[in-house]
Design a protein around this motif. Sequence first.
Motif, PDB file in Angstrom:
ATOM      1  N   GLN A  40     -41.969 -73.455  92.350  1.00 29.87           N
ATOM      2  CA  GLN A  40     -41.377 -73.702  91.041  1.00 29.87           C
ATOM      3  C   GLN A  40     -40.446 -72.550  90.714  1.00 29.87           C
ATOM      4  O   GLN A  40     -40.844 -71.570  90.077  1.00 29.87           O
ATOM      5  CB  GLN A  40     -42.442 -73.838  89.972  1.00 29.87           C
ATOM      6  CG  GLN A  40     -41.870 -74.172  88.591  1.00 29.87           C
ATOM      7  CD  GLN A  40     -41.060 -75.438  88.582  1.00 29.87           C
ATOM      8  OE1 GLN A  40     -41.557 -76.526  88.862  1.00 29.87           O
ATOM      9  NE2 GLN A  40     -39.771 -75.331  88.261  1.00 29.87           N
ATOM     10  N   PRO A  41     -39.195 -72.644  91.138  1.00 32.01           N
ATOM     11  CA  PRO A  41     -38.277 -71.535  90.874  1.00 32.01           C
ATOM     12  C   PRO A  41     -37.913 -71.453  89.402  1.00 32.01           C
ATOM     13  O   PRO A  41     -37.927 -72.460  88.679  1.00 32.01           O
ATOM     14  CB  PRO A  41     -37.057 -71.880  91.735  1.00 32.01           C
ATOM     15  CG  PRO A  41     -37.111 -73.355  91.895  1.00 32.01           C
ATOM     16  CD  PRO A  41     -38.555 -73.725  91.896  1.00 32.01           C
ATOM     17  N   VAL A  42     -37.589 -70.256  88.974  1.00 30.51           N
ATOM     18  CA  VAL A  42     -37.184 -69.995  87.590  1.00 30.51           C
ATOM     19  C   VAL A  42     -35.853 -69.256  87.624  1.00 30.51           C
ATOM     20  O   VAL A  42     -35.735 -68.205  88.268  1.00 30.51           O
ATOM     21  CB  VAL A  42     -38.239 -69.155  86.852  1.00 30.51           C
ATOM     22  CG1 VAL A  42     -37.751 -68.813  85.450  1.00 30.51           C
ATOM     23  CG2 VAL A  42     -39.568 -69.894  86.797  1.00 30.51           C
ATOM     24  N   GLU A  43     -34.880 -69.805  86.920  1.00 27.51           N
ATOM     25  CA  GLU A  43     -33.580 -69.169  86.841  1.00 27.51           C
ATOM     26  C   GLU A  43     -33.533 -68.217  85.645  1.00 27.51           C
ATOM     27  O   GLU A  43     -34.176 -68.458  84.614  1.00 27.51           O
ATOM     28  CB  GLU A  43     -32.459 -70.199  86.677  1.00 27.51           C
ATOM     29  CG  GLU A  43     -32.387 -71.255  87.764  1.00 27.51           C
ATOM     30  CD  GLU A  43     -33.201 -72.497  87.428  1.00 27.51           C
ATOM     31  OE1 GLU A  43     -32.955 -73.557  88.027  1.00 27.51           O
ATOM     32  OE2 GLU A  43     -34.107 -72.393  86.551  1.00 27.51           O
ATOM     33  N   SER A  44     -32.737 -67.164  85.770  1.00 30.65           N
ATOM     34  CA  SER A  44     -32.532 -66.234  84.669  1.00 30.65           C
ATOM     35  C   SER A  44     -31.182 -65.554  84.838  1.00 30.65           C
ATOM     36  O   SER A  44     -30.546 -65.681  85.889  1.00 30.65           O
ATOM     37  CB  SER A  44     -33.654 -65.184  84.618  1.00 30.65           C
ATOM     38  OG  SER A  44     -33.674 -64.422  85.808  1.00 30.65           O
TER      39      SER A  44
ATOM     40  N   ALA B 249     -21.803 -73.727  81.537  1.00 31.59           N
ATOM     41  CA  ALA B 249     -22.664 -74.773  82.085  1.00 31.59           C
ATOM     42  C   ALA B 249     -24.099 -74.270  82.116  1.00 31.59           C
ATOM     43  O   ALA B 249     -24.361 -73.074  81.942  1.00 31.59           O
ATOM     44  CB  ALA B 249     -22.222 -75.146  83.505  1.00 31.59           C
ATOM     45  N   ILE B 250     -25.005 -75.208  82.350  1.00 32.44           N
ATOM     46  CA  ILE B 250     -26.372 -74.837  82.712  1.00 32.44           C
ATOM     47  C   ILE B 250     -26.393 -74.698  84.231  1.00 32.44           C
ATOM     48  O   ILE B 250     -25.948 -75.605  84.942  1.00 32.44           O
ATOM     49  CB  ILE B 250     -27.390 -75.881  82.250  1.00 32.44           C
ATOM     50  CG1 ILE B 250     -27.333 -76.054  80.737  1.00 32.44           C
ATOM     51  CG2 ILE B 250     -28.791 -75.468  82.680  1.00 32.44           C
ATOM     52  CD1 ILE B 250     -28.210 -77.180  80.216  1.00 32.44           C
ATOM     53  N   TYR B 251     -26.893 -73.584  84.699  1.00 31.51           N
ATOM     54  CA  TYR B 251     -26.947 -73.302  86.135  1.00 31.51           C
ATOM     55  C   TYR B 251     -28.388 -73.464  86.617  1.00 31.51           C
ATOM     56  O   TYR B 251     -29.317 -72.908  86.023  1.00 31.51           O
ATOM     57  CB  TYR B 251     -26.441 -71.896  86.412  1.00 31.51           C
ATOM     58  CG  TYR B 251     -24.941 -71.776  86.298  1.00 31.51           C
ATOM     59  CD1 TYR B 251     -24.326 -71.795  85.048  1.00 31.51           C
ATOM     60  CD2 TYR B 251     -24.131 -71.685  87.427  1.00 31.51           C
ATOM     61  CE1 TYR B 251     -22.939 -71.719  84.934  1.00 31.51           C
ATOM     62  CE2 TYR B 251     -22.752 -71.605  87.323  1.00 31.51           C
ATOM     63  CZ  TYR B 251     -22.158 -71.628  86.067  1.00 31.51           C
ATOM     64  OH  TYR B 251     -20.790 -71.564  85.954  1.00 31.51           O
ATOM     65  N   TYR B 252     -28.524 -74.216  87.704  1.00 30.10           N
ATOM     66  CA  TYR B 252     -29.830 -74.525  88.269  1.00 30.10           C
ATOM     67  C   TYR B 252     -29.912 -74.047  89.716  1.00 30.10           C
ATOM     68  O   TYR B 252     -28.904 -74.012  90.429  1.00 30.10           O
ATOM     69  CB  TYR B 252     -30.077 -76.037  88.299  1.00 30.10           C
ATOM     70  CG  TYR B 252     -30.023 -76.736  86.971  1.00 30.10           C
ATOM     71  CD1 TYR B 252     -28.824 -77.239  86.481  1.00 30.10           C
ATOM     72  CD2 TYR B 252     -31.182 -76.931  86.223  1.00 30.10           C
ATOM     73  CE1 TYR B 252     -28.772 -77.908  85.268  1.00 30.10           C
ATOM     74  CE2 TYR B 252     -31.140 -77.606  85.010  1.00 30.10           C
ATOM     75  CZ  TYR B 252     -29.936 -78.088  84.539  1.00 30.10           C
ATOM     76  OH  TYR B 252     -29.897 -78.750  83.338  1.00 30.10           O
ATOM     77  N   CYS B 253     -31.129 -73.754  90.150  1.00 27.26           N
ATOM     78  CA  CYS B 253     -31.369 -73.551  91.581  1.00 27.26           C
ATOM     79  C   CYS B 253     -32.449 -74.545  92.016  1.00 27.26           C
ATOM     80  O   CYS B 253     -33.215 -75.057  91.203  1.00 27.26           O
ATOM     81  CB  CYS B 253     -31.781 -72.120  91.894  1.00 27.26           C
ATOM     82  SG  CYS B 253     -33.383 -71.609  91.229  1.00 27.26           S
ATOM     83  N   ALA B 254     -32.459 -74.810  93.310  1.00 25.76           N
ATOM     84  CA  ALA B 254     -33.440 -75.736  93.868  1.00 25.76           C
ATOM     85  C   ALA B 254     -33.593 -75.444  95.354  1.00 25.76           C
ATOM     86  O   ALA B 254     -32.677 -74.904  95.999  1.00 25.76           O
ATOM     87  CB  ALA B 254     -33.006 -77.183  93.655  1.00 25.76           C
TER      88      ALA B 254
ATOM     89  N   GLY C 299     -35.485 -75.712  89.255  1.00 23.29           N
ATOM     90  CA  GLY C 299     -35.791 -74.895  88.098  1.00 23.29           C
ATOM     91  C   GLY C 299     -35.307 -75.586  86.833  1.00 23.29           C
ATOM     92  O   GLY C 299     -34.689 -76.659  86.894  1.00 23.29           O
ATOM     93  N   ASN C 300     -35.583 -74.986  85.692  1.00 23.55           N
ATOM     94  CA  ASN C 300     -35.185 -75.572  84.412  1.00 23.55           C
ATOM     95  C   ASN C 300     -33.785 -75.163  83.987  1.00 23.55           C
ATOM     96  O   ASN C 300     -33.269 -75.680  82.993  1.00 23.55           O
ATOM     97  CB  ASN C 300     -36.179 -75.175  83.328  1.00 23.55           C
ATOM     98  CG  ASN C 300     -37.523 -75.838  83.534  1.00 23.55           C
ATOM     99  OD1 ASN C 300     -37.597 -76.989  83.971  1.00 23.55           O
ATOM    100  ND2 ASN C 300     -38.592 -75.119  83.232  1.00 23.55           N
TER     101      ASN C 300
END
Length: 125
Positions: A3-7, A92-97, A116-117
Amino acid sequence: QVQPVESGGGLVQPGGSPRLSCADSRFPLQYYAIGWFRQAPGKEREGIACISRSGGDTYYADSVKGRFTGSRDDAASTVYLHLRSLKPEDTAIYYCATALLGCFEALHEVGMANWGNGTLVIVSS
């Protein structure tokens, strides 16, 4: 399950250069290629970067090539995306996966899992 988390997002002035992080404190990301994606207001999500499992190969969409740089620190189970020369259209909203296939597929959002969210980047003066 990963469950990755972006920051690292926030309000950035045009020309700014924040560094986004994608991390999972419980499961190592070292076994995965990691894709970065973004979704701008009113637009579809697009694949913008992919960092291979080894970190030795990185792939970028034309829209960010030369401005964004991906890297990884497997000891910290963290993958980074360094954004440079930001423009308002990078808002934008930036996501990782995690990528289950290769980076070519990842940039086309094929074979992606464990999203991630997201972290919001607003480029504005």
